[in-house]
Motif scaffolding. Structure first.
Motif, PDB file in Angstrom:
ATOM      1  N   ILE A  24       0.838  -1.199   0.000  1.00  0.00           N
ATOM      2  CA  ILE A  24       0.000   0.000   0.000  1.00  0.00           C
ATOM      3  C   ILE A  24       0.872   1.249   0.000  1.00  0.00           C
ATOM      4  CG2 ILE A  24      -1.926  -1.139   1.177  1.00  0.00           C
ATOM      5  CD1 ILE A  24      -0.993   0.398   3.726  1.00  0.00           C
ATOM      6  N   LYS A  25       0.244   2.363  -0.343  1.00  0.00           N
ATOM      7  CA  LYS A  25       0.953   3.644  -0.330  1.00  0.00           C
ATOM      8  C   LYS A  25       0.820   4.256   1.070  1.00  0.00           C
ATOM      9  CE  LYS A  25       0.989   8.100  -2.692  1.00  0.00           C
ATOM     10  NZ  LYS A  25       2.337   8.284  -3.116  1.00  0.00           N
ATOM     11  N   ILE A  26       1.966   4.561   1.676  1.00  0.00           N
ATOM     12  CA  ILE A  26       1.953   5.209   2.985  1.00  0.00           C
ATOM     13  C   ILE A  26       2.743   6.511   2.889  1.00  0.00           C
ATOM     14  CG2 ILE A  26       1.619   3.083   4.295  1.00  0.00           C
ATOM     15  CD1 ILE A  26       4.591   3.048   4.911  1.00  0.00           C
ATOM     16  N   ASP A  27       2.424   7.438   3.793  1.00  0.00           N
ATOM     17  CA  ASP A  27       3.118   8.726   3.751  1.00  0.00           C
ATOM     18  C   ASP A  27       4.465   8.640   4.482  1.00  0.00           C
ATOM     19  OD1 ASP A  27       2.727   9.180   6.543  1.00  0.00           O
ATOM     20  OD2 ASP A  27       0.828  10.216   6.169  1.00  0.00           O
ATOM     21  N   LEU A  54      13.214 -12.578  27.109  1.00  0.00           N
ATOM     22  CA  LEU A  54      12.263 -11.565  27.556  1.00  0.00           C
ATOM     23  C   LEU A  54      12.399 -10.289  26.718  1.00  0.00           C
ATOM     24  CD1 LEU A  54      10.059 -10.776  29.551  1.00  0.00           C
ATOM     25  CD2 LEU A  54      11.858 -10.006  31.101  1.00  0.00           C
ATOM     26  N   THR A  55      13.628  -9.830  26.515  1.00  0.00           N
ATOM     27  CA  THR A  55      13.841  -8.636  25.709  1.00  0.00           C
ATOM     28  C   THR A  55      13.486  -8.897  24.254  1.00  0.00           C
ATOM     29  OG1 THR A  55      15.587  -7.930  27.224  1.00  0.00           O
ATOM     30  CG2 THR A  55      15.531  -6.863  25.066  1.00  0.00           C
ATOM     31  N   SER A  56      13.832 -10.075  23.755  1.00  0.00           N
ATOM     32  CA  SER A  56      13.495 -10.445  22.377  1.00  0.00           C
ATOM     33  C   SER A  56      11.989 -10.408  22.171  1.00  0.00           C
ATOM     34  CB  SER A  56      14.041 -11.835  22.055  1.00  0.00           C
ATOM     35  OG  SER A  56      13.743 -12.197  20.732  1.00  0.00           O
ATOM     36  N   PHE A  57      11.248 -10.977  23.107  1.00  0.00           N
ATOM     37  CA  PHE A  57       9.792 -10.973  23.016  1.00  0.00           C
ATOM     38  C   PHE A  57       9.242  -9.550  23.087  1.00  0.00           C
ATOM     39  CE2 PHE A  57       5.499 -11.383  24.892  1.00  0.00           C
ATOM     40  CZ  PHE A  57       4.911 -12.082  23.871  1.00  0.00           C
ATOM     41  N   GLY A  58       9.839  -8.740  23.951  1.00  0.00           N
ATOM     42  CA  GLY A  58       9.419  -7.345  24.046  1.00  0.00           C
ATOM     43  C   GLY A  58       9.632  -6.602  22.734  1.00  0.00           C
ATOM     44  N   CYS A  59      10.742  -6.873  22.076  1.00  0.00           N
ATOM     45  CA  CYS A  59      11.034  -6.206  20.796  1.00  0.00           C
ATOM     46  C   CYS A  59      10.027  -6.600  19.728  1.00  0.00           C
ATOM     47  CB  CYS A  59      12.449  -6.558  20.333  1.00  0.00           C
ATOM     48  SG  CYS A  59      13.752  -5.782  21.300  1.00  0.00           S
ATOM     49  N   ILE A  60       9.724  -7.879  19.602  1.00  0.00           N
ATOM     50  CA  ILE A  60       8.795  -8.293  18.548  1.00  0.00           C
ATOM     51  C   ILE A  60       7.385  -7.806  18.860  1.00  0.00           C
ATOM     52  CG2 ILE A  60       8.262 -10.622  19.415  1.00  0.00           C
ATOM     53  CD1 ILE A  60       8.761  -9.580  15.723  1.00  0.00           C
ATOM     54  N   THR A  61       7.047  -7.753  20.129  1.00  0.00           N
ATOM     55  CA  THR A  61       5.733  -7.247  20.517  1.00  0.00           C
ATOM     56  C   THR A  61       5.611  -5.765  20.182  1.00  0.00           C
ATOM     57  OG1 THR A  61       5.569  -8.892  22.272  1.00  0.00           O
ATOM     58  CG2 THR A  61       4.139  -6.982  22.458  1.00  0.00           C
ATOM     59  N   TYR A  62       6.657  -4.998  20.464  1.00  0.00           N
ATOM     60  CA  TYR A  62       6.641  -3.572  20.143  1.00  0.00           C
ATOM     61  C   TYR A  62       6.590  -3.366  18.634  1.00  0.00           C
ATOM     62  CZ  TYR A  62       7.437   1.362  21.016  1.00  0.00           C
ATOM     63  OH  TYR A  62       7.291   2.718  21.091  1.00  0.00           O
ATOM     64  N   ALA A  63       7.340  -4.179  17.899  1.00  0.00           N
ATOM     65  CA  ALA A  63       7.329  -4.100  16.434  1.00  0.00           C
ATOM     66  C   ALA A  63       5.921  -4.332  15.900  1.00  0.00           C
ATOM     67  CB  ALA A  63       8.306  -5.112  15.843  1.00  0.00           C
ATOM     68  N   HIS A  64       5.230  -5.317  16.461  1.00  0.00           N
ATOM     69  CA  HIS A  64       3.842  -5.588  16.046  1.00  0.00           C
ATOM     70  C   HIS A  64       2.942  -4.400  16.350  1.00  0.00           C
ATOM     71  CE1 HIS A  64       3.620  -9.660  14.566  1.00  0.00           C
ATOM     72  NE2 HIS A  64       4.371 -10.081  15.571  1.00  0.00           N
ATOM     73  N   GLY A  65       3.112  -3.795  17.505  1.00  0.00           N
ATOM     74  CA  GLY A  65       2.278  -2.655  17.872  1.00  0.00           C
ATOM     75  C   GLY A  65       2.439  -1.494  16.907  1.00  0.00           C
ATOM     76  N   LEU A  66       3.680  -1.199  16.543  1.00  0.00           N
ATOM     77  CA  LEU A  66       3.931  -0.125  15.591  1.00  0.00           C
ATOM     78  C   LEU A  66       3.310  -0.444  14.231  1.00  0.00           C
ATOM     79  CD1 LEU A  66       7.660   0.616  16.457  1.00  0.00           C
ATOM     80  CD2 LEU A  66       5.713   2.145  16.858  1.00  0.00           C
ATOM     81  N   LEU A  67       3.510  -1.671  13.787  1.00  0.00           N
ATOM     82  CA  LEU A  67       2.962  -2.070  12.494  1.00  0.00           C
ATOM     83  C   LEU A  67       1.440  -2.085  12.512  1.00  0.00           C
ATOM     84  CD1 LEU A  67       4.547  -2.741   9.975  1.00  0.00           C
ATOM     85  CD2 LEU A  67       4.265  -5.149  10.504  1.00  0.00           C
ATOM     86  N   ASP A  68       0.870  -2.550  13.604  1.00  0.00           N
ATOM     87  CA  ASP A  68      -0.592  -2.568  13.711  1.00  0.00           C
ATOM     88  C   ASP A  68      -1.177  -1.163  13.665  1.00  0.00           C
ATOM     89  OD1 ASP A  68      -0.714  -5.310  13.761  1.00  0.00           O
ATOM     90  OD2 ASP A  68      -1.084  -5.461  15.923  1.00  0.00           O
ATOM     91  N   ALA A  69      -0.470  -0.196  14.217  1.00  0.00           N
ATOM     92  CA  ALA A  69      -0.955   1.188  14.159  1.00  0.00           C
ATOM     93  C   ALA A  69      -1.054   1.651  12.704  1.00  0.00           C
ATOM     94  CB  ALA A  69      -0.028   2.103  14.945  1.00  0.00           C
ATOM     95  N   ILE A  70      -0.055   1.333  11.911  1.00  0.00           N
ATOM     96  CA  ILE A  70      -0.074   1.708  10.497  1.00  0.00           C
ATOM     97  C   ILE A  70      -1.163   0.933   9.764  1.00  0.00           C
ATOM     98  CG2 ILE A  70       1.258   1.743   8.342  1.00  0.00           C
ATOM     99  CD1 ILE A  70       2.139   3.764  10.567  1.00  0.00           C
ATOM    100  N   ARG A  71      -1.296  -0.325  10.072  1.00  0.00           N
ATOM    101  CA  ARG A  71      -2.345  -1.137   9.435  1.00  0.00           C
ATOM    102  C   ARG A  71      -3.722  -0.594   9.781  1.00  0.00           C
ATOM    103  NH1 ARG A  71      -2.095  -6.512  11.450  1.00  0.00           N
ATOM    104  NH2 ARG A  71      -3.276  -7.210   9.655  1.00  0.00           N
ATOM    105  N   LEU A  73      -4.514   2.570  10.677  1.00  0.00           N
ATOM    106  CA  LEU A  73      -4.704   3.855  10.008  1.00  0.00           C
ATOM    107  C   LEU A  73      -5.057   3.690   8.534  1.00  0.00           C
ATOM    108  CD1 LEU A  73      -1.761   5.939  11.501  1.00  0.00           C
ATOM    109  CD2 LEU A  73      -4.210   6.293  11.893  1.00  0.00           C
ATOM    110  N   ASN A  74      -4.581   2.605   7.949  1.00  0.00           N
ATOM    111  CA  ASN A  74      -4.828   2.352   6.526  1.00  0.00           C
ATOM    112  C   ASN A  74      -5.946   1.323   6.298  1.00  0.00           C
ATOM    113  OD1 ASN A  74      -2.734   3.832   4.726  1.00  0.00           O
ATOM    114  ND2 ASN A  74      -1.662   3.227   6.596  1.00  0.00           N
ATOM    115  N   LYS A  75      -6.712   1.085   7.369  1.00  0.00           N
ATOM    116  CA  LYS A  75      -7.896   0.227   7.303  1.00  0.00           C
ATOM    117  C   LYS A  75      -7.593  -1.191   6.802  1.00  0.00           C
ATOM    118  CE  LYS A  75     -10.964   4.206   6.711  1.00  0.00           C
ATOM    119  NZ  LYS A  75     -10.234   5.001   7.603  1.00  0.00           N
ATOM    120  N   LEU A  76      -6.436  -1.703   7.217  1.00  0.00           N
ATOM    121  CA  LEU A  76      -6.082  -3.072   6.881  1.00  0.00           C
ATOM    122  C   LEU A  76      -6.526  -4.040   7.959  1.00  0.00           C
ATOM    123  CD1 LEU A  76      -2.522  -2.443   5.417  1.00  0.00           C
ATOM    124  CD2 LEU A  76      -4.629  -2.865   4.148  1.00  0.00           C
TER     125      LEU A  76
END
Length: 77
Positions: A24-27, A54-71, A73-76
């Motif tokens: 998709i096109k994102i700004d 524990l830190t590894s899991f925290g990183c992937i969880t945070y990565a998902h949260g950031l990506l989910d925010a973009i998804r 906003l773009n109604k995915l």
């Protein structure tokens, strides 16, 4: 499911979701957030190699949260 299996499952899901974003096109601001998510995804591997699950899991969880925010906003999702 142990910690490593859970992290690996989340890595697979992240890979699926990042491909969705690439189609998709994102700004520019959204692109920065996606880059942050990708960096956290890379950190996931770093800490996984260090056996800091524990830190590894925290990183992937945070990565998902950031990506989910973009998804969201773009109604995915």
């Amino acid at each position: 499911m142990d910690a490593i299996e859970r992290i690996e499952k989340d890595i697979v899901l992240f890979t699926k979701n990042i491909k969705e974003i690439e189609s998709i096109k994102i700004d520019e601001d959204e692109r920065k957030v996606v880059e942050m998510a990708i960096n956290y995804r890379k950190d996931t591997d770093y800490y996984l190699e260090k056996k800091d699950y524990l830190t590894s899991f925290g990183c992937i969880t945070y990565a998902h949260g950031l990506l989910d925010a973009i998804r969201l906003l773009n109604k995915l999702i």
